[in-house]
Design a protein around this motif. Structure first.
Motif, short mmCIF file in Angstrom:
data_model
loop_
_atom_site.label_atom_id
_atom_site.label_comp_id
_atom_site.label_asym_id
_atom_site.label_seq_id
_atom_site.Cartn_x
_atom_site.Cartn_y
_atom_site.Cartn_z
N ILE A 16 0.82 -1.21 0.00
CA ILE A 16 0.00 0.00 0.00
C ILE A 16 0.86 1.27 0.00
CG2 ILE A 16 -0.22 0.09 2.53
CD1 ILE A 16 -2.98 0.94 -0.07
N HIS A 17 2.02 1.24 0.69
CA HIS A 17 2.86 2.43 0.75
C HIS A 17 3.43 2.78 -0.63
CE1 HIS A 17 5.12 -1.19 1.57
NE2 HIS A 17 6.24 -0.60 1.25
N LEU A 61 -0.10 6.71 -6.74
CA LEU A 61 -1.37 7.43 -6.91
C LEU A 61 -1.16 8.94 -6.83
CD1 LEU A 61 -4.45 7.19 -7.21
CD2 LEU A 61 -4.60 7.13 -4.71
N ALA A 62 -0.33 9.38 -5.91
CA ALA A 62 -0.07 10.83 -5.78
C ALA A 62 0.58 11.37 -7.04
CB ALA A 62 0.81 11.09 -4.56
N TRP A 63 1.53 10.61 -7.62
CA TRP A 63 2.17 11.06 -8.86
C TRP A 63 1.15 11.11 -9.98
CZ3 TRP A 63 2.79 9.00 -13.77
CH2 TRP A 63 3.69 9.67 -14.59
N GLN A 64 0.28 10.11 -10.02
CA GLN A 64 -0.74 10.04 -11.07
C GLN A 64 -1.69 11.24 -10.99
OE1 GLN A 64 -3.48 6.59 -10.95
NE2 GLN A 64 -2.47 5.89 -12.83
N LYS A 65 -2.03 11.65 -9.77
CA LYS A 65 -2.99 12.73 -9.57
C LYS A 65 -2.37 14.13 -9.64
CE LYS A 65 -6.65 10.58 -6.84
NZ LYS A 65 -7.74 11.15 -7.66
N PHE A 66 -1.15 14.24 -9.10
CA PHE A 66 -0.58 15.58 -8.94
C PHE A 66 0.73 15.80 -9.68
CE2 PHE A 66 -2.45 14.14 -4.79
CZ PHE A 66 -3.66 14.81 -4.91
N ARG A 77 3.43 13.94 -0.44
CA ARG A 77 2.25 14.65 -0.99
C ARG A 77 0.98 13.86 -0.71
NH1 ARG A 77 1.10 18.31 -5.25
NH2 ARG A 77 -1.09 18.87 -4.99
N PHE A 78 1.06 12.54 -0.85
CA PHE A 78 -0.11 11.71 -0.53
C PHE A 78 -0.55 11.95 0.90
CE2 PHE A 78 -2.23 8.06 1.25
CZ PHE A 78 -3.08 7.63 0.26
N ASP A 79 0.39 11.92 1.83
CA ASP A 79 0.06 12.10 3.24
C ASP A 79 -0.57 13.46 3.50
OD1 ASP A 79 0.34 10.91 6.01
OD2 ASP A 79 1.43 12.78 6.31
N GLN A 80 -0.06 14.47 2.83
CA GLN A 80 -0.60 15.82 3.00
C GLN A 80 -2.06 15.89 2.52
OE1 GLN A 80 2.29 17.93 0.67
NE2 GLN A 80 3.67 18.29 2.41
N GLU A 81 -2.31 15.35 1.34
CA GLU A 81 -3.67 15.39 0.78
C GLU A 81 -4.61 14.47 1.57
OE1 GLU A 81 -4.54 17.48 -1.53
OE2 GLU A 81 -2.48 18.19 -1.86
N TYR A 82 -4.10 13.35 2.04
CA TYR A 82 -4.88 12.40 2.84
C TYR A 82 -5.33 13.06 4.13
CZ TYR A 82 -5.74 8.04 5.51
OH TYR A 82 -6.27 7.03 6.28
N LYS A 83 -4.46 13.79 4.77
CA LYS A 83 -4.81 14.48 6.02
C LYS A 83 -5.89 15.54 5.79
CE LYS A 83 -0.56 13.75 8.66
NZ LYS A 83 0.70 14.34 9.15
N LYS A 84 -5.83 16.20 4.66
CA LYS A 84 -6.87 17.18 4.32
C LYS A 84 -8.22 16.49 4.20
CE LYS A 84 -3.81 20.25 1.65
NZ LYS A 84 -3.53 20.76 0.27
N LEU A 89 12.28 12.07 -6.07
CA LEU A 89 11.04 12.46 -6.73
C LEU A 89 9.87 11.60 -6.23
CD1 LEU A 89 9.64 14.14 -8.97
CD2 LEU A 89 10.16 12.26 -10.54
N VAL A 90 10.07 10.28 -6.20
CA VAL A 90 9.01 9.38 -5.72
C VAL A 90 8.72 9.65 -4.25
CG1 VAL A 90 8.42 6.96 -5.30
CG2 VAL A 90 9.54 7.62 -7.45
N GLY A 91 9.74 9.91 -3.46
CA GLY A 91 9.54 10.22 -2.05
C GLY A 91 8.73 11.48 -1.84
N ASN A 92 8.89 12.44 -2.73
CA ASN A 92 8.11 13.68 -2.62
C ASN A 92 6.62 13.39 -2.77
OD1 ASN A 92 10.40 15.21 -2.28
ND2 ASN A 92 10.50 15.94 -4.40
N TYR A 93 6.30 12.43 -3.64
CA TYR A 93 4.89 12.11 -3.84
C TYR A 93 4.33 11.27 -2.70
CZ TYR A 93 5.00 14.49 -8.23
OH TYR A 93 5.10 15.49 -9.17
N TYR A 94 5.17 10.54 -2.02
CA TYR A 94 4.73 9.85 -0.80
C TYR A 94 4.34 10.87 0.26
CZ TYR A 94 4.90 6.61 3.18
OH TYR A 94 4.59 5.85 4.30
#
Length: 589
Positions: free
Chosen positions: A162-163, A169-174, A197-204, A190-195
């Protein structure tokens, strides 16, 4: 020092008429405040000597001096017999054990050992915690190789789950098609940045759902991003072409980034396993365990093992729907690795948060009757903290390994230039030296501490040319090389011996001839810290020798040659010891 043990056994038989096992004779290094170099513990002998420990020691000491040309004196302090060996003995040791091409390389023992380390996730770059793991695993592998083992260095990459899907998914979306080439970033960053980003959007999304009256648990479960990530994972497991293509592309970015980091760090692997290839393994072992009565099924068809008799608990090994859990695939991967290499021992270098997991894994394999399970070992190590506190990958607060290494090199550059240690160096030579010092400081700081201990990493403390640091040892090596150059030393054994050794000479020889034993002990205990601290003590002794006796200005040419020879031997052992830790030493500074 086997001859001292043999002679002590002879003394006991002669004086007291007793034959005792060799293991009863305990040798220690004599404490610095007492005369002597080797100490024999006499307390175990009083049961048959019927004398005090002091008198027993005196009896044995007199016998040793009378029956060995290598032992010149003894003294007894309570229950400790301190032996002084002759200068001739130490000089002979110097001739036999140093300035040989294979210093610190022991005889091959015919045994094979696998060391598994690194084990990164492909959703983020390597961080400070990974640095300790990699350096520890690599150093242990090098030590075992030096100690005579056939070593296989492996890496099990966690490239599914899942991680991983969160980053995808974050790269695909953003991501808007961003790539390492278009962004100028290493692929793992680069991939780590999207990990993150996922957490940031998930928290929102969680916050939004909670505002609408959902509980926190409900919000976490119902957040659209998490549900999409779970759907993506199911598609990956079902072999969805588009998801697999995305997964392969992003993983390749990460592998390319990892390779650059590993190269900079100075570590490598003989074999890389991927969890995407091993996660389905283990189900055959579960069936085997059921047939042997090691596992049992519950009403929901899930498979378990009862470890309450060993003070643990019941452990799930296969879900009711037939899907694997971590222990399932680890059982299968352990079998796969053994099938591939048939090693005598297998060492897992993994942080201490997994202590329970490995205790269970090894116990299950033993209950299954796997003969090789006795050779499994979890090299558990403590976490690395920073003065600023703990790190969290998903929040982007980790100390990136690449950034850390770059910062260490910059710190080395500033500190070295402040001290004026690069006069006469060309630009490229300076940069190579800064990298050697910076990475040496990092590696030494992390390896000088016993693996099991948690440590606080202070970058500034690690680069100190006068402290218990890598740069101090590196500077000592460069100092010795300078002495040898100024003294006109030639790289050959000079059979020049003084009539009487100075104390600092004797201490230095005594330390040098311990090196092979230290390598054996460090390998046996999977502890690079033993070598790290040994090389530090050797460096301190050389600096004392350097300051207390004249080396290149002494008038007696024989004595000069001897001291140059002793200096060369010290440099050789320092360089070899540091190399076992993955650390280079400079020829000049």
């Amino acid at each position: 020092m086997n001859f001292i043990v043999t002679l002590t056994l002879q003394a006991i038989k002669k004086i007291y008429g007793e034959e005792i096992p060799e293991s009863t004779v305990t040798l220690q290094e004599t404490r610095k405040e007492f005369d002597g170099q080797v100490t024999i513990v006499t307390f175990p002998f009083t049961r048959f000597s019927k004398k005090s420990p002091e008198q027993t020691g005196a009896d044995i000491g007199e016998y040793l001096v009378a029956n060995s040309v290598d032992i010149e004196a003894y003294n007894v302090i309570k229950g400790f017999l301190n032996i002084s060996l002759t200068d001739v003995f130490w000089l002979d040791q110097l001739d036999k054990q140093i300035l040989k091409k294979d210093v610190g390389v022991l005889r091959r023992n015919g045994r094979k050992v696998m060391v598994e380390y690194s084990s990164p996730n492909t959703n983020k770059p390597l961080h400070l915690g990974h640095v300790r793991n990699n350096l520890l695993g690599y150093a242990v592998a090098e030590l075992l190789n030096a100690a005579g083992y056939d070593v296989v260095k492996t890496n099990l990459v966690n490239d599914r789950g899942i991680h991983i899907c969160k980053s995808m998914l974050a790269w695909q979306k953003f991501g808007n098609g961003e790539t390492p080439s278009s962004s100028g970033l290493k692929g793992d960053k680069l991939v780590g940045n999207y990990y993150v980003r996922f957490d940031q959007e998930y928290k929102k999304e969680i916050a939004s759902l909670m505002e609408k009256g959902r509980s926190e648990e409900e919000a976490k479960r119902e957040a659209p991003l998490m549900m999409e990530a779970q759907t993506m994972l199911r598609k990956w497991e079902a072999g969805d072409t588009d998801v697999i293509k995305l997964w392969e592309m992003m993983n390749e970015w990460v592998y390319d980034g990892f390779e650059k980091t590993y190269k900079k760090m100075g570590v490598n692997f003989d074999k890389i396993y991927y969890e995407s290839n091993t996660y389905l393994l283990g189900k055959d072992i579960i069936e085997e365990g059921i047939s042997k009565g090691v596992f049992f099924k519950k009403d929901d068809n899930s498979v378990w093992i009862d470890l309450t008799g060993e003070g643990l608990d019941e452990k799930l090994v296969l879900r009711g729907d037939g899907t694997s859990v971590y222990i399932t695939q680890d059982l299968g991967t352990a079998q796969l690795k053994y099938n591939d290499y048939h090693m005598d021992n297998s060492i897992y270098v993994v942080g201490n948060e997994q202590d329970y997991h490995f205790k269970v894994l090894f116990l299950i394999l033993k209950k299954l009757g796997k003969s090789w399970a006795e050779g499994l070992y979890h090299l558990s190590y403590g976490m690395v903290d920073l003065p600023s506190g703990k790190m969290k990958s998903r929040e982007g607060t980790v100390v990136d390994a690449d950034d850390l290494m770059a910062d260490m090199i910059d710190t080395a550059r500033n500190r070295t230039e402040e001290l004026g240690k690069v006069e006469g160096f060309s630009g490229p030579e300076k940069e190579a030296l800064y990298e050697m010092i910076g990475l040496g400081a990092l590696k030494y700081f992390l390896l000088k501490v016993e693996p099991k201990k948690r440590l606080l990493f202070d970058p500034n403390e690690s680069i100190d040319f006068q402290g218990h640091t890598g740069p101090f040892i590196q500077y000592t090596h460069a100092r010795i090389k300078s002495v040898l150059t100024k003294g006109g030393y030639k790289a050959e054994i000079i059979k020049a011996k003084p009539a009487i050794l100075e104390n600092t000479e004797r201490d230095l020889i005594k330390e040098i001839v311990k090196f092979d034993d230290m390598v054996a002990s460090a390998a046996e205990n999977y502890s690079p810290s033993l070598i790290a601290n040994y090389v530090y003590e050797l460096s301190k002794l050389y600096n004392k020798f350097y300051h207390e006796v004249s080396i290149i200005k002494v008038e007696d040419i024989q004595l000069k040659n001897f001291r140059l020879n002793l200096s060369a031997a010290t440099a050789q052992v320092i360089a070899r010891g540091m190399k076992l830790l993955g650390i280079d030493v400079p020829e000049r500074m």
